[in-house]
Design a protein around this motif. Sequence first.
Motif, PDB file in Angstrom:
ATOM      1  N   THR A 231      -3.912   3.063  -0.405  1.00  0.00           N
ATOM      2  CA  THR A 231      -3.016   3.652  -0.622  1.00  0.00           C
ATOM      3  C   THR A 231      -2.567   3.666   1.412  1.00  0.00           C
ATOM      4  O   THR A 231      -2.085   4.809   1.208  1.00  0.00           O
ATOM      5  N   ARG A 232      -3.640   3.115   2.015  1.00  0.00           N
ATOM      6  CA  ARG A 232      -3.334   3.037   3.238  1.00  0.00           C
ATOM      7  C   ARG A 232      -3.539   1.564   3.633  1.00  0.00           C
ATOM      8  O   ARG A 232      -4.161   0.765   3.454  1.00  0.00           O
TER       9      ARG A 232
ATOM     10  N   GLY B  95      -2.094  -0.753  -9.658  1.00  0.00           N
ATOM     11  CA  GLY B  95      -2.988  -0.296  -8.578  1.00  0.00           C
ATOM     12  C   GLY B  95      -3.910   0.530  -9.016  1.00  0.00           C
ATOM     13  O   GLY B  95      -4.905   0.569  -8.111  1.00  0.00           O
TER      14      GLY B  95
ATOM     15  N   ASN C 212       0.949  -1.557  -0.053  1.00  0.00           N
ATOM     16  CA  ASN C 212      -0.192   0.499  -0.080  1.00  0.00           C
ATOM     17  C   ASN C 212       0.846   1.117  -0.080  1.00  0.00           C
ATOM     18  O   ASN C 212       2.152   0.727   0.374  1.00  0.00           O
ATOM     19  N   GLY C 213       0.062   2.242  -0.298  1.00  0.00           N
ATOM     20  CA  GLY C 213       0.951   3.707   0.061  1.00  0.00           C
ATOM     21  C   GLY C 213       0.735   4.817  -0.956  1.00  0.00           C
ATOM     22  O   GLY C 213       0.902   5.992  -1.213  1.00  0.00           O
ATOM     23  N   THR C 214       1.164   4.663  -2.472  1.00  0.00           N
ATOM     24  CA  THR C 214       1.174   5.037  -3.977  1.00  0.00           C
ATOM     25  C   THR C 214       0.920   5.288  -4.620  1.00  0.00           C
ATOM     26  O   THR C 214       0.443   4.224  -5.247  1.00  0.00           O
ATOM     27  N   ALA C 215      -0.470   5.377  -4.500  1.00  0.00           N
ATOM     28  CA  ALA C 215      -1.545   5.722  -5.836  1.00  0.00           C
ATOM     29  C   ALA C 215      -0.294   5.928  -7.167  1.00  0.00           C
ATOM     30  O   ALA C 215       0.472   6.028  -7.079  1.00  0.00           O
TER      31      ALA C 215
ATOM     32  N   ASP D  64      -2.509  -6.105  -6.550  1.00  0.00           N
ATOM     33  CA  ASP D  64      -2.724  -5.271  -6.816  1.00  0.00           C
ATOM     34  C   ASP D  64      -2.697  -5.239  -8.516  1.00  0.00           C
ATOM     35  O   ASP D  64      -1.578  -6.403  -8.443  1.00  0.00           O
TER      36      ASP D  64
ATOM     37  N   HIS E 215      -0.026   0.893  -5.682  1.00  0.00           N
ATOM     38  CA  HIS E 215      -0.418   0.184  -5.593  1.00  0.00           C
ATOM     39  C   HIS E 215      -2.562   0.475  -5.390  1.00  0.00           C
ATOM     40  O   HIS E 215      -2.631   1.882  -5.126  1.00  0.00           O
ATOM     41  N   TYR E 216      -3.421  -0.110  -4.958  1.00  0.00           N
ATOM     42  CA  TYR E 216      -4.428  -0.200  -5.083  1.00  0.00           C
ATOM     43  C   TYR E 216      -5.115   0.398  -3.697  1.00  0.00           C
ATOM     44  O   TYR E 216      -6.004   1.025  -3.721  1.00  0.00           O
TER      45      TYR E 216
END
Length: 133
Positions: free
Chosen positions: A54-55, A75, A45-48, A71, A51-52
């Motif tokens: 973001t949190r 994402g 997670n984390g990067t638009a 992903d 990753h789908y």
Amino acid sequence: MKKILASTALIAGLLGSGTAFAVATVICPLTVGSTAAGVGAVPANGTAGTHYMTRAIAPKCSANTNVAGEDGTSGAWYAVGANSVKGKTNFGGHTNGGAVAKTVDCTIAGGCTAAEAVTARGVANTAAGGSGT
């Protein structure tokens, strides 16, 4: 021969575009071979755009379950595959307009494996890639 060349060109294209790679995670069980309930692995997670999610989420695994997530390209979606160790069917689903559905029966009813959940995830991911949004 043409199919082999086309496949090779496709693979080369994917290798050249690093951000297009999917990020796969075996979520449940956290410890390979475990059948106990407990926390699962946190999916990437984390990067638009990569990753789908973001949190971060905190997965909780039921006893005797196998869950794998991935992903989609850049994402764009998230695909999952799952089964129950004591079940007879694998399930897959994705966020690109796809509901959770049966993929195939497990090789041994009452003996579904983590590898089969990963295969179901692949089926769902492929379906997501072919879905229109």
